[in-house]
Scaffold this motif. Structure first.
Motif, mmCIF file in Angstrom:
data_model
loop_
_atom_site.group_PDB
_atom_site.id
_atom_site.type_symbol
_atom_site.label_atom_id
_atom_site.label_comp_id
_atom_site.label_asym_id
_atom_site.label_seq_id
_atom_site.Cartn_x
_atom_site.Cartn_y
_atom_site.Cartn_z
ATOM 1 N N TYR A 174 47.305 51.887 45.242
ATOM 2 C CA TYR A 174 46.084 51.075 45.280
ATOM 3 C C TYR A 174 46.411 49.615 45.564
ATOM 4 O O TYR A 174 45.705 48.938 46.327
ATOM 5 N N HIS A 175 47.469 49.122 44.969
ATOM 6 C CA HIS A 175 47.843 47.722 45.197
ATOM 7 C C HIS A 175 48.234 47.478 46.646
ATOM 8 O O HIS A 175 47.937 46.418 47.208
ATOM 9 N N MET A 178 45.107 47.428 48.714
ATOM 10 C CA MET A 178 44.417 46.169 48.398
ATOM 11 C C MET A 178 45.071 45.005 49.131
ATOM 12 O O MET A 178 44.378 44.102 49.617
ATOM 13 N N MET A 190 38.191 45.184 48.725
ATOM 14 C CA MET A 190 39.121 45.053 47.606
ATOM 15 C C MET A 190 38.416 45.306 46.285
ATOM 16 O O MET A 190 38.924 46.011 45.409
ATOM 17 N N THR A 208 47.346 43.778 39.682
ATOM 18 C CA THR A 208 45.986 43.877 40.213
ATOM 19 C C THR A 208 45.303 42.517 40.154
ATOM 20 O O THR A 208 44.681 42.063 41.120
#
Length: 523
Positions: A174-175, A178, A190, A208
């Motif tokens: 996910y990072h 993003m 995002m 995050t």
């Protein structure tokens, strides 16, 4: 109302309150007016140096361990070690080849070509390592022209891979997506990913938060990000004591000093008491905002609360005294540090010397440099660089060159910042031939990874010249032009202009200005 002149005396008076030590690491910062104050830069240089040293030590430890394992008892581990190494190497190569195949499929995506169907027909087994390799590959190729397409392709692969059997995205996946959205300026996307992470039970971590605050801070959404994370119940804030310290630490790294003050008030409002890390962050922010009266009140409050200054609190105070040109107060503070059991380190002396240098007190810099050596601290490349930079700025090139020679003799190799200072000094003295030689030496040591890009730019810019012109340029002008480009890279445009003027006198004025123009556009 307190004044900077009273800092030294008041600091010494306060230390009777303090009794224990904790930890804090300040990130590179700049003053409230946007100019570099040296303090953050010094710690950044030291962090890089220590990372390299630790890396070397780790490699040594690992190599020794591997050596023992490799030999084993009567060599019995040798075959096992080689087999494991070969298997791991084969796996990595397999993943890289599959990632290349996926990139080729994604690049064909468009009308008449279904990328998802092609990916499904490839029969590739999706793993966390493969997803990471593909997303990193996309991230590295993003530029202004293709950013929208990269964001689209990256998300298409992210969705497809998440739908495959026996695979579930990690927080790191996910990072990465993003980060792709951040580079592509897809801010709303995002936020949707953050919502998705929370809905699916992924912990939102300090990573995050950093991704969002670094991106949305520039877009004017910093406070919204902070409010969101303050209210979040899934914010994983280890190794910090609580989420507020994690947020404060991240805000310090991106120069959000005013927002730090607001978050601190929210922290107190929710009943959380500050610790030594909180106080250090607040001291940094107050100083950067120029709120010296509040800075002093925080020191008083810190003492009344029973907290002692730790290694980095002392560093902050030495920085304040150095930039305030208070060498006598600094001497008193260094003596007090010894009394309370905190021996001044190379970091403390370097921070103090940097501050005094920026205050223009080179005599005090020399005194503390020599005092540091007398106390058994061996100056490292960062400390030498601070001293050399101070002499260069003051126009004392001879002293800078003397220190530059001393550091090499003493086994300290110059880094990119040392070369930057010396080249600047040589150019200021219009010693361009020596500066060109130093640029070549710097390049040979690999200190500036961007240098070859602009060296190539210079070569390309003269490729249209006649063979005789090229021969003349290679011998006389090209080194000057490459130097000018390097100076532009280092934001020293005035010196690069002088350099180009000298190149122009050799008969290639138009070419000199053309190359400088290209370099300016690239920076």
């Amino acid at each position: 109302m307190y004044s900077v002149a009273l800092v030294g005396q008041r600091v010494i008076q306060r230390f009777s309150y303090f009794s224990s030590f904790s930890r804090f690491l300040c990130n590179q910062q700049s003053d409230a007016d946007g100019t570099g104050n040296g303090f953050g830069r010094i710690e950044d240089y030291l962090n890089e140096s220590w990372k390299s040293m630790n890396s070397d030590n780790n490699m040594k430890d690992k190599s020794e361990t591997l050596s023992v394992d490799f030999i084993g008892i009567n060599g019995c581990y040798e075959g096992h070690f080689r087999q494991n190494f070969s298997s791991r190497h084969s796996l990595i190569e397999k993943v890289r080849n599959e990632a290349i195949m996926i990139h080729e499929i994604l690049q064909q995506d468009g009308p008449g070509f279904d990328a998802k169907a092609a990916l499904a027909n490839s029969h590739i087994t999706v793993s966390s390592l493969l997803v990471r390799e593909v997303l990193l590959g996309i991230l590295k190729t993003i530029n202004y022209a293709n950013k929208n397409r990269c964001a689209k392709l990256g998300y298409k692969f992210f969705v497809w891979s998440g739908q495959q059997e026996n695979y579930r995205h990690t927080a790191n996946s996910y990072h990465l997506i993003m980060k792709i959205f951040a580079e592509s300026e897809e801010f709303k996307a995002m936020w949707r990913l953050v919502d998705e992470m929370i809905e699916k039970g992924y912990p939102t971590t300090a990573r995050t938060f950093n991704l969002l605050i670094c991106t949305c801070g520039e877009a004017g959404l910093a406070r919204k990000v902070v409010e969101r994370f303050i209210k979040s119940k899934t914010f994983n804030y280890r190794p910090f004591r609580h989420s507020f310290n994690a947020i404060l630490h991240s805000l310090l790294a991106v120069n959000q000093y005013r927002l730090i003050e607001w978050v601190y008030q929210q922290m107190l409002g929710e009943g959380h008491l500050p610790d030594i890390l909180t106080y250090n962050i607040l001291l940094c922010s107050k100083y950067r905002l120029g709120k010296l009266d509040q800075f002093h009140r925080l020191l008083d409050e810190m003492g009344r609360s029973g907290f002692s200054p730790d290694f980095h609190t002392f560093n902050i105070l030495l920085h304040v005294l150095g930039k305030g040109d208070k060498p006598l107060a600094a001497v008193n503070l260094l003596n007090h540090m010894k009394e309370v059991g905190c021996e001044p380190s190379i970091l403390h002396f370097t921070t103090l010397i940097d501050g005094l240098s920026r205050a223009g007190n080179l005599d005090a810099c020399k005194y503390f440099f020599e005092e540091m050596i007398r106390q058994g601290c061996v100056p490292d490349v960062v400390c030498y660089t601070v001293m050399i930079t101070g002499y260069v700025v003051a126009g004392e090139l001879d002293k800078a060159q003397e220190l530059f020679t001393d550091m090499i003799v003493n086994g300290q190799l110059p880094n990119v910042f040392t070369y930057n200072a010396m080249i600047r000094g040589l150019c200021m003295a219009e010693k361009f031939d020596e500066a060109c030689m130093m640029v070549k030496e710097m390049e040979s040591r690999g200190c500036n990874p961007n240098f070859m890009v602009y060296s190539t730019l210079g070569s390309i810019s003269i490729s249209s010249q006649s063979s005789k012109d090229i021969e003349d340029v290679n011998e006389v002008i090209l080194p000057l032009l490459v130097l000018a480009i390097w100076l532009v890279m280092s934001s020293q445009v005035h010196l690069s202009t002088i350099c180009c003027k000298k190149a122009a006198t050799e008969g290639k004025g138009n070419m000199a200005w053309t190359i400088l123009h290209h370099a300016s556009l690239r920076t």
